[in-house]
Design a protein around this motif. Structure first.
Motif, PDB file in Angstrom:
ATOM      1  N   SER A 260       0.843  -1.197   0.000  1.00 33.33           N
ATOM      2  CA  SER A 260       0.000   0.000   0.000  1.00 33.33           C
ATOM      3  C   SER A 260       0.866   1.231   0.000  1.00 33.33           C
ATOM      4  O   SER A 260       2.036   1.199   0.376  1.00 33.33           O
ATOM      5  CB  SER A 260      -0.923  -0.003   1.215  1.00 33.33           C
ATOM      6  N   SER A 262      -0.068   4.515   1.099  1.00 34.35           N
ATOM      7  CA  SER A 262      -0.221   5.592   2.069  1.00 34.35           C
ATOM      8  C   SER A 262      -0.270   4.998   3.463  1.00 34.35           C
ATOM      9  O   SER A 262      -0.562   3.832   3.648  1.00 34.35           O
ATOM     10  CB  SER A 262      -1.487   6.389   1.806  1.00 34.35           C
ATOM     11  N   ALA A 263       0.000   5.815   4.423  1.00 31.18           N
ATOM     12  CA  ALA A 263       0.050   5.340   5.798  1.00 31.18           C
ATOM     13  C   ALA A 263      -1.285   4.748   6.222  1.00 31.18           C
ATOM     14  O   ALA A 263      -1.334   3.762   6.908  1.00 31.18           O
ATOM     15  CB  ALA A 263       0.425   6.494   6.722  1.00 31.18           C
ATOM     16  N   ARG A 266      -1.757   1.228   4.913  1.00 33.30           N
ATOM     17  CA  ARG A 266      -0.762   0.230   5.282  1.00 33.30           C
ATOM     18  C   ARG A 266      -1.344  -0.805   6.207  1.00 33.30           C
ATOM     19  O   ARG A 266      -0.934  -1.929   6.250  1.00 33.30           O
ATOM     20  CB  ARG A 266       0.409   0.911   5.980  1.00 33.30           C
TER      21      ARG A 266
ATOM     22  N   ASP B 657       5.805   9.808   5.973  1.00 31.03           N
ATOM     23  CA  ASP B 657       4.576   9.082   6.308  1.00 31.03           C
ATOM     24  C   ASP B 657       4.080   8.260   5.138  1.00 31.03           C
ATOM     25  O   ASP B 657       3.352   7.284   5.323  1.00 31.03           O
ATOM     26  CB  ASP B 657       3.465  10.061   6.712  1.00 31.03           C
ATOM     27  N   ASN B 658       4.446   8.694   3.940  1.00 32.21           N
ATOM     28  CA  ASN B 658       4.020   7.939   2.763  1.00 32.21           C
ATOM     29  C   ASN B 658       5.073   6.958   2.281  1.00 32.21           C
ATOM     30  O   ASN B 658       4.979   6.449   1.172  1.00 32.21           O
ATOM     31  CB  ASN B 658       3.689   8.929   1.628  1.00 32.21           C
ATOM     32  N   LYS B 726      -0.775  10.945  -3.423  1.00 27.91           N
ATOM     33  CA  LYS B 726      -0.724   9.491  -3.379  1.00 27.91           C
ATOM     34  C   LYS B 726       0.433   9.008  -4.241  1.00 27.91           C
ATOM     35  O   LYS B 726       0.680   9.484  -5.317  1.00 27.91           O
ATOM     36  CB  LYS B 726      -2.017   8.908  -3.928  1.00 27.91           C
ATOM     37  N   GLY B 727       1.099   8.059  -3.734  1.00 24.37           N
ATOM     38  CA  GLY B 727       2.214   7.521  -4.514  1.00 24.37           C
ATOM     39  C   GLY B 727       2.430   6.076  -4.176  1.00 24.37           C
ATOM     40  O   GLY B 727       1.630   5.444  -3.505  1.00 24.37           O
ATOM     41  N   SER B 729       4.741   2.694  -2.888  1.00 25.93           N
ATOM     42  CA  SER B 729       5.603   2.345  -1.778  1.00 25.93           C
ATOM     43  C   SER B 729       7.023   2.771  -2.087  1.00 25.93           C
ATOM     44  O   SER B 729       7.452   2.781  -3.223  1.00 25.93           O
ATOM     45  CB  SER B 729       5.543   0.836  -1.585  1.00 25.93           C
TER      46      SER B 729
END
Lengths: 486, 738
Positions: A260, A262-263, A266, B657-658, B726-727, B729
């Protein structure tokens, strides 16, 4: 190994839930008050006050334990599926008072690993280590850590959820296959390399010297006999190419991708043992394991391997080249464990590639057609299909046909949902807990469908194997069990 | 039915055993302390407690060693023993006539049950049950307790309980986390090898420190919270389920004919007819209240009274004044008796329907007293350890036996209740003969007493207002003094008090009110007894001392009855005092007084001073620390360059965080390059622009304007927006070697 990226700090608010002990205490306080009032015993009223105070402080205290705690996770970058995952944590307390009896639950890889941190001193840090249960194949970009505490008396439990960044790639497990006639060229559609002149080690012929030839290759005996300078000519070593195409389709309701982005996503790792888990995920995991095993074998046999799967926009592929030194027949190039301690080998990037393979909407025949484009003569193709109950036989047949049409010797491995290699290996590690790597649900319909697909694929002339649940991959590929063979 | 059986099976299913010896030791010590507490409060005999303690100790060791085995045969033996004990209990209470007589056998049975329960404590849950049982034992001890010294046991028990609870939770937390702290090895047979105990015990000891520290950190908040809750706990009157204790300290009959008042500590009267003063015995508990007696009573503890509210503990009443003393014109008594409770007749006909409320009191005598039954006026039921008592026309009760120390009895009184308006509006017929009896004056009473009374009450419209007017005059014009001189020979005590130096004590003051009221035609009489005493804040009992002896006035109101008035200032009024349900201030005051009285005076002063110093020091230290921290705090820069830098920091945090963190060794440009490489899809333009701004500010010395800083903040918001954020991993390989 480089540390995990950045700690996460507990937010101010935590979830507080009184336990049954608190209810018992409240009832006890009520009883003490009633009796004390009735008999006018002041000491019972003192007891009531004490119990109520204990209740209030005992419910409030856990929230203070979890506040002001920073957690940093250090985890290895990669691990083979089915292996336990060592992880260490560093907790730092930003308050003057220490925190006690913090239970740290790490849900990075789906199944939770728990560890108890007895004390985090005030304005200091504490280390803790744990072993996360084996995880399924995938790329895990961080995950939640739940801090909970009921200290000091257990009248309430405070829970705080932290999103702690991290990165872990769980590589697919693979078997060290002994051999495969299809790859070694002893079966139909012989993929043996064509003999061509060129730089190499194998003697091809003797010819006249041309300017530029190395004097080391002069064949003196023939030169002496003929009176003309003659040189040895060798076979051009052109390793055979293996095209491994992996296909797994997403059926049923969509589930959170393990990789995934985004946090918030996840944490949406599908628990395979949950009622909503899709058996096709298990089939895809097995398909990747088969691809890894076959890639390993191919590289050992000296084949150059191109792995292909469907990505979000188009096909993605990875080219793995065997190392110089020729084929290796001894052992595997990449042991199944100790991945962090081995030298970099060509199989590792291939495993990384397979770790990130996700289900796709692309039909298998289209994938195979795209994959077959531009393949050179002399290559062989292995189409590995994660079978579901809705996989269409004409698609599989068309896929095998596409590959055959380009002149590739084609093998089709149909993978049914079932226990993965990782799951079978995780059992010895789990000790008393045999559910540390939950298995995927069975899909009887998929198994039945696989045999239908096998028939359709065989009709195209491809070599077909069906890998059912509970079967050993090596035995299946060697044709030792039913449902395989040419 | 199946569900119920399954639930029972689940509840009794053997679970994991509790292996922590420290926890077991803590529970054992807590149990032993509870045993000792019930023994010291005489709820159980010491012999029984000693036996129970021995059984508990050895049983605890046994159950620890056998914790992993299923001991069905032991359970059967325990059931058998418990049955035998229960039969013994039934035999002991076979002839009990009141619930109170079952309390000690029941407590003994409970102590044995707790001891036997210690034989089978495999799991943590069983240890928790043991702790709950000790809490019940402490509650029983608290019920039996009459002294403030029980507080020491409460403190010790509280500390042990907190430690046990903390260790209990620590064990639970370790089990939840799957951690074994120093667990002994288990062999194949399931038996536990306890070899290498030294190492394992040391590990357990160190594992116990964090939970005990956590518990220790809660002591101060606990004490403060308990104090606050205790202060605000409602104080209801209670005593709805009558469990009236009775006991006799001795059984010596009172000398003299039946119904004779006997005060064993008063000497024989001298030639003047006055008895010699005894500081330990109130001279008013006699056939007459001699106003010539002088002296200061001692602080000897006379009795403890358990009651929901303070009242005067009345002994006797007198209706005839002769100028120097009060006597009762009619000392005839008649016998009342029966099985407890002894029903007592109302003093006046029709009194049962006059407004009143019920007050239940239990008296625990601490020293020998006259054979008079003290009680709040008017007693209606008596739980007395003899089969009968005698009652006179004034509602005073006389015991047939001497009341020695250790005597316990209970009284249910119906005390008159009336609002001031009801007292003012009281009207109606007086019972026959009452006016004559209770308004009689001695013939030698000086006229100025009457004149003073009439002048003081001239403007009072009702009898109640007259009484108040007289009380006000007395309060304003007289002084309480225990050191007054002797009454001159031939003088009238009331006249001497009112027109002499106006100094006196309760007898003179009350007599003055009674006589002045009589001159105004209001029926009054003198009552003697004890004031409520001081209330023990924790035990809730009133402690009555010899110098709490007192006399006051009772005034009759038609349709209401005899109402108490206390003209002596500095003595708390019985009417309306401490009747509220919530009494936080009074409670806190009494707690402070109880704690202070427990310490000797120098220690009190020293402790107070120390507490003050500590408080001042802590306050100053906190203030200093706060000021220093404030001064040391770096002031946030709000200049545009700092704002741009902060935006960049927030941007790195957002991408961390991303899944694409900025490593410590990454330059901004390297990090930006990695972002571009790893980000699926095009990177938002806002990111590139913000990067450019930051690089210029940080490395090129560019000084941005306010508008540019604001723009940086907008770019940050755009970069963070869902559409632009959005991206993929961070570590997703893109078809090439990662």
């Amino acid at each position: 190994m480089p540390p995990a990226a950045g700690p996460a700090r507990t937010p101010r608010a935590s979830r507080l839930r009184p336990t049954r002990k608190a209810l018992g205490l409240l009832v006890g306080a009520g009883a003490l008050f009633l009796v004390g009032t009735n008999v006018q015993s002041g000491w019972l009223l003192v007891g009531t006050a004490g119990v109520l105070a204990l209740l209030v402080v005992g419910i409030r205290a856990p929230a203070l334990q979890c506040r002001g705690v920073e957690v940093e996770r250090t985890i290895c970058r990669e691990v083979i599926a089915g292996s336990p995952i060592p992880v260490s944590y560093r907790l730092r307390r930003h308050r003057r008072s220490g925190a006690h009896l913090i239970v740290l639950e790490d849900r990075m890889c789906g199944a939770a690993g728990r560890t108890l941190v007895p004390r985090v001193p005030g304005r200091a840090s504490a280390q803790a280590t744990s072993v996360l249960p084996a995880a399924h194949r995938g790329v895990y970009a961080g995950g939640p850590i739940i801090l909970s505490s009921g200290a000091p008396f257990g009248f309430a439990q405070a829970h705080v959820r932290l999103e702690v960044p991290g990165c872990l790639t769980v590589l697919p497990a693979f078997e060290t296959l002994g051999g495969l006639p299809f790859l070694e060229g002893s079966g139909e559609g012989d993929p043996a390399p064509t003999s061509v002149r060129g730089p190499g080690h194998e003697f091809h012929a003797v010819r006249e010297y041309r300017p530029g030839d190395s004097l080391r290759n002069v064949h003196w005996r023939t030169t002496a006999r003929t009176g003309t300078l003659m040189v040895r000519e060798f076979e051009k070593e052109r390793p055979a190419r293996a095209l491994v195409v992996v296909h797994g389709s997403a059926t049923g309701p969509s589930f959170g991708s393990r990789s995934s982005t985004s946090a918030s996503r996840r944490s949406r790792f599908t628990n395979p043992s949950s009622p909503t888990a899709d058996p096709s995920t298990g089939a895809l995991d097995r398909a990747c394991e088969a691809a890894a095993s076959l890639t390993d074998l191919s590289l050992r046999l000296g084949h150059q391997v191109r792995l292909v799967c469907a990505g979000p926009a188009s096909t993605v592929s990875y080219r793995a080249t065997p190392p110089s030194g020729g084929p290796s027949s001894s052992g595997t190039m990449f042991p199944s464990a100790q991945i962090g301690d081995r030298e970099v080998s060509e199989l590792r990037p291939a495993l990384h590639f397979l770790a990130a393979v996700d289900a796709s909407e692309m039909p298998v025949n289209r994938l195979a057609a795209l994959a077959a484009q531009g393949e050179e003569e002399g290559a062989l193709a292995l189409l590995i299909v994660a079978v579901t109950s809705s996989t269409q036989s004409d698609e599989v047949a068309a896929a095998a046909g596409s590959l055959r049409a380009t002149g590739l010797a084609t093998g089709v491995l149909l993978v049914c949902p079932g226990e993965t290699i990782a799951e079978s290996r995780a059992r010895p590690f789990s000790g008393e807990d045999s559910q540390s790597l939950p298995g995927y649900p069975a899909d009887v319909g998929a198994c039945r469908n696989a045999h239908l697909l096998a028939g359709a694929a065989r009709a195209t002339g491809a070599t077909v194997w069906v890998w059912e649940s509970g079967q050993d991959l090596g035995d299946v590929l060697a044709g030792a069990t039913s449902g395989s063979g040419t | 039915m199946n569900r119920l059986l399954a639930a029972i099976r689940r509840a009794n299913a053997p679970g994991p055993s509790e292996d922590d010896p420290l926890l077991r030791l803590a529970v054992l010590v807590t149990t032993l302390v509870a045993f000792a507490a019930v023994a010291t409060q005489q709820a159980v005999a010491w012999g029984s407690v000693a036996l129970a303690a021995a059984v508990t100790t050895s049983a605890s060791i046994f159950s620890y060693r056998m914790r992993r085995r299923s001991l069905m045969s032991l359970k059967a033996v325990l059931a058998l023993v418990l049955t035998v004990l229960f039969l013994q209990f039934l035999a002991a209470v076979r002839f009990a006539v009141s619930v109170d007589q079952t309390s000690q056998p029941l407590t003994r049975l409970f102590v044995y049950v707790v001891a036997l329960h210690s034989c089978d404590l495999p799991r943590r849950r069983d240890l928790a049950f043991s702790l709950a049982a000790t809490a019940a034992l402490m509650a029983v001890a608290g019920v039996f307790s009459v002294e403030g010294g029980f507080g020491i046991w409460v403190l010790v028990y509280a500390v042990l309980l907190l430690a046990s609870l903390a260790l209990l939770h620590a064990s639970e937390a370790r089990e939840n986390a799957g951690v074994d702290a120093g667990k002994a090895q288990t062999g194949r047979s399931g038996r536990t090898r306890v070899g290498r105990t030294t190492g394992a015990f040391a590990t357990r000891l160190s594992a116990a420190v964090p939970p005990l520290r956590a518990a220790g950190g809660t002591v101060l908040p606990l004490v403060l919270a308990a104090l606050a809750v205790f202060a605000f706990l409602p104080r209801f009157s209670g005593m709805n389920i009558r469990r009236m204790p009775m006991a006799l300290g001795g059984a010596l009959p009172a000398p003299g004919p039946e119904g004779t008042l006997f005060n064993p500590r008063l000497g024989d009267p001298g030639p003047s007819g006055m008895r010699p003063f005894n500081p330990g015995a109130y001279f008013g508990f006699d056939d007459k209240l001699d106003l010539r007696v002088r002296g200061r009573l001692s602080e000897e503890l006379v009795m403890r009274v358990r009651a929901p509210e303070p009242h005067f503990w009345r002994a006797l009443a007198f209706d005839t004044y002769d100028g120097t003393s009060w006597t009762a014109s009619d000392r005839r008594t008649h016998r009342v008796g029966g099985a407890p409770p002894i029903g007592l007749p109302a003093e006046e006909p029709g009194q049962s329907v006059w407004p009143s409320h019920e007050v239940v009191q239990t008296f625990f005598l601490e020293s020998a007293q006259p054979n008079v039954v003290f009680a709040a006026y008017q007693a209606s039921e008596l739980y007395f350890p003899t089969s009968s008592v005698r009652i006179d026309r004034y509602g005073s009760l006389l015991s047939p036996v001497l009341l020695e120390a250790g005597t316990v009895y209970s009284v249910v009184s119906r005390t008159p209740t009336a609002t001031p308006d009801e007292l003012r509006s009281a009207s109606g017929e007086y019972p026959e003969g009452l006016i004559e009896r209770y308004t009689a004056l001695p013939p030698g009473l000086p006229e100025r007493v009457r004149s003073l009374a009439l002048a003081t009450t001239a403007t009072a419209p009702t009898n109640y207002d007259k009484i108040l007017a007289l009380e006000s005059w007395i309060g304003a014009n007289t002084r309480y003094d225990l050191t007054i001189g002797a009454l001159p020979s031939g003088a009238d005590a009331v006249d001497n008090f009112l027109f002499g130096d106006r100094h006196g004590y309760c007898e003179q003051i009350a007599s003055a009110l009674a006589i002045m009221a009589r001159t105004a035609g209001i029926p009054t009489r003198m009552a003697v007894g004890f004031t409520p005493g001081t209330r023990d804040a924790f035990g809730g009992m009133f402690e009555v001392r010899a110098n709490d002896a007192h006399s006051w006035v009772e005034v009759f109101f038609p349709e209401i009855g005899w109402y108490e008035f206390d003209p002596t200032h500095e003595v708390p009024e019985a009417v309306g005092a401490g009747r509220g349900i919530f009494r936080p201030l009074e409670t806190l005051r009494s707690v402070a007084a109880t704690l202070a009285s427990a310490l000797p005076a120098p220690a009190r002063l020293g402790l107070l001073g120390l507490a003050g110093l500590i408080a001042a020091g802590t306050g100053a230290r906190s203030l200093g620390r706060g000021l220093r921290a404030r001064a040391a705090r770096p002031k946030p820069r709000n200049d545009p360059a700092a704002r741009v830098a902060r935006c960049f920091e927030d941007l790195t945090r957002h991408f961390a965080d991303n899944g694409i963190p900025r490593e410590p060794w990454d330059t901004p440009r390297e990090w930006h390059g990695r972002l571009r490489r790893l980000w699926l899809g095009p990177l938002p333009e806002a990111v590139d622009r913000l990067m450019g701004m930051y690089e210029a500010v940080r490395f090129a010395g560019y000084r941005p304007a306010e508008a540019e800083a604001a723009q940086a903040e907008k770019l940050l918001a755009m970069a963070r927006a869902p559409g632009g954020g959005k991206g993929a991993s961070a570590a997703r390989p893109r078809g090439r070697n990662a």
